[in-house]
Design a protein around this motif. Structure first.
Motif, PDB file in Angstrom:
ATOM      1  N   LYS A 123      14.808 -13.889  17.771  1.00  0.00           N
ATOM      2  CA  LYS A 123      14.445 -12.753  18.623  1.00  0.00           C
ATOM      3  C   LYS A 123      15.055 -11.454  18.102  1.00  0.00           C
ATOM      4  CE  LYS A 123      13.952 -15.604  22.789  1.00  0.00           C
ATOM      5  NZ  LYS A 123      14.602 -16.066  24.033  1.00  0.00           N
ATOM      6  N   PRO A 131       9.548 -15.531  14.247  1.00  0.00           N
ATOM      7  CA  PRO A 131       9.657 -16.930  14.662  1.00  0.00           C
ATOM      8  C   PRO A 131      10.810 -17.606  13.903  1.00  0.00           C
ATOM      9  CG  PRO A 131       7.396 -16.385  14.027  1.00  0.00           C
ATOM     10  CD  PRO A 131       8.255 -15.247  13.585  1.00  0.00           C
ATOM     11  N   ARG A 157       3.036 -20.096  16.456  1.00  0.00           N
ATOM     12  CA  ARG A 157       2.920 -18.843  17.209  1.00  0.00           C
ATOM     13  C   ARG A 157       3.579 -17.723  16.399  1.00  0.00           C
ATOM     14  NH1 ARG A 157       4.388 -21.258  23.318  1.00  0.00           N
ATOM     15  NH2 ARG A 157       2.433 -22.422  23.535  1.00  0.00           N
ATOM     16  N   ASP A 210       3.216 -14.644  16.202  1.00  0.00           N
ATOM     17  CA  ASP A 210       3.436 -13.339  16.836  1.00  0.00           C
ATOM     18  C   ASP A 210       4.563 -13.382  17.862  1.00  0.00           C
ATOM     19  OD1 ASP A 210       1.935 -15.071  18.423  1.00  0.00           O
ATOM     20  OD2 ASP A 210       0.940 -13.425  19.494  1.00  0.00           O
ATOM     21  N   ARG A 211       5.243 -14.511  17.995  1.00  0.00           N
ATOM     22  CA  ARG A 211       6.313 -14.631  18.994  1.00  0.00           C
ATOM     23  C   ARG A 211       7.656 -14.872  18.313  1.00  0.00           C
ATOM     24  NH1 ARG A 211       4.195 -17.998  24.237  1.00  0.00           N
ATOM     25  NH2 ARG A 211       2.004 -17.346  24.215  1.00  0.00           N
ATOM     26  N   GLY A 269       9.338 -18.974  20.612  1.00  0.00           N
ATOM     27  CA  GLY A 269       8.000 -18.668  21.085  1.00  0.00           C
ATOM     28  C   GLY A 269       7.617 -19.316  22.391  1.00  0.00           C
ATOM     29  N   GLU A 305       8.417 -19.161  26.733  1.00  0.00           N
ATOM     30  CA  GLU A 305       9.002 -18.361  27.810  1.00  0.00           C
ATOM     31  C   GLU A 305       9.551 -19.275  28.907  1.00  0.00           C
ATOM     32  OE1 GLU A 305       7.658 -14.970  31.104  1.00  0.00           O
ATOM     33  OE2 GLU A 305       6.314 -15.486  29.435  1.00  0.00           O
TER      34      GLU A 305
END
Length: 379
Positions: A99, A104, A341, A343-344, A348, A350
């Motif tokens: 993060k 990723p 994923r 783009d996360r 990735g 939540e």
């Protein structure tokens, strides 16, 4: 960036307790992990509180440094509970590192070597062939699964003649093969319930004519020479490793030529850092990795990132969850694979912290088997 606090949440996934861990930082970036419930479940929070004192104030992005520090503060090698605690800390730190970098986790591991991650579904029982056809067909239609894992036992293996059980197993798999699609793969998990190696070999021979995907853990893991003997005499891919704890135990198994496929658990061995070392040793022995993963959505996410970046990965164990309300957007198979994923950042996935405010703990304990003479055995 510095580690400031941690929180634990005793929750559940379906009918099993699951301890979730959140590590917080002074930059408002937090990371999550899911601990293996070796039991007793409530032993982990105080152990994690003790270990947390070793890393508070440190930069969470120094994952290798911090995990090494946790290992070195133990005078003796940590056992099941200690490694479960270190593993979940390792996972949360990698989540923070991803993060913080806006990437990723698999990109921090060198990038993905595959575009998606193949999964198989554990059925774990031996349903009648027609029921097995219905169950696997439904899983194939819904999630695209083409690989499954069954039990090789059609009855209590301690009741009745062993040779009869072996014959029943062969007949059963033959019938399953006869009525299911030819491209379906079927593995068999003997669950370390066999004591004599020769019996493990006999059961493997019953499965061999019908091409099992792999034959998992017929005996206990402790005596490596027994694994060498079994592998030298069976004609099916032999898999094991969920009960081994570190690279040194896997090195002993692999140098003895004791397995075709290893199954380390990323929540047991010490986390991603140790898992990658184990997998590299396996790669040098031409052995593939099929991670043990009877866990929940967070552990599955960690496994997906490991698998994405590991060249000798084979397949990931995953059974879809019915109840895990804290996982907002879990990884779910599509066409028998987990999609990445890109783009996360982090893992990735939540986590709904509001859902964690509700006490959702469920007690579970393993029941031992009793033989006809009253003696105990592994379940």
């Amino acid at each position: 960036m510095k580690i400031t606090a941690f929180k634990t949440y005793m929750q559940r996934v379906d009918d099993r307790p699951r301890l979730l861990v959140k590590i917080e930082t002074d930059e408002r970036i937090s990371g999550w992990g899911e601990a293996y419930n070796h039991g007793p479940d409530w032993a982990l929070p105080p152990l994690l509180a003790y270990l947390f004192e070793q890393i508070v104030g440190e930069d969470p992005r120094r994952v290798e440094f911090l995990v090494l520090k946790l290992h070195q503060q133990c005078r003796f090698p940590p056992g099941a509970l200690g490694l479960a605690a270190i593993s979940v800390i390792d996972h949360a730190l990698w989540d923070i590192a991803g993060k913080a970098a806006g990437l990723p986790v698999y990109m921090l591991l060198g990038g993905n070597v595959r575009d998606r991650v193949k999964v198989y579904c554990g059925v774990y029982t031996a349903p009648d062939p027609e029921a097995a056809l219905a169950q696997t067909s439904e899983l194939n239609e819904r999630y695209g699964y083409t690989a499954f894992k069954l039990s090789p036992y059609r009855r209590d293996l301690h009741a009745g003649r062993w040779g009869e059980l072996v014959r029943q197993t062969g007949d059963y798999f033959g019938r399953v093969r006869e009525i299911t699609p030819s491209h379906f793969e079927f593995a068999f998990d003997a669950h370390a319930r066999i004591f004599e190696p020769y019996q493990a070999i006999q059961l493997a021979e019953a499965l061999a004519p019908y091409d099992p995907y792999f034959y998992e853990e017929p005996i206990r893991p402790e005596h490596i020479p027994a694994w060498r003997e079994i592998k030298s005499k069976v004609r099916v891919p032999l898999a094991t490793g969920e009960s081994l704890y570190n690279r040194f135990e896997f090195l002993s198994l692999l140098t003895a030529g004791g397995a075709d496929i290893i199954q380390p658990d990323i929540c047991v061995v010490g986390g991603i850092s140790e898992m990658r070392r184990i997998a590299t040793i396996a790669e040098a022995h031409y052995v593939t990795v099929a991670p043990h993963n009877p866990m929940g959505p967070l552990a599955t996410a960690v496994n997906v990132h490991f698998a994405a970046a590991q060249p000798n990965f084979k397949v990931l164990e995953f059974k879809p969850h019915v109840h895990a309300p804290w996982a907002v957007d879990p990884y779910i198979p599509v066409d028998g694979h987990m999609e990445l994923r890109p783009d996360r950042p982090g893992f990735g996935i939540e986590i709904d912290e509001k859902a964690l405010e509700r006490d959702d703990y469920i007690h579970w304990e393993r029941k031992i088997t009793r033989k006809p003479d009253g003696a105990t055995a592994y379940p």
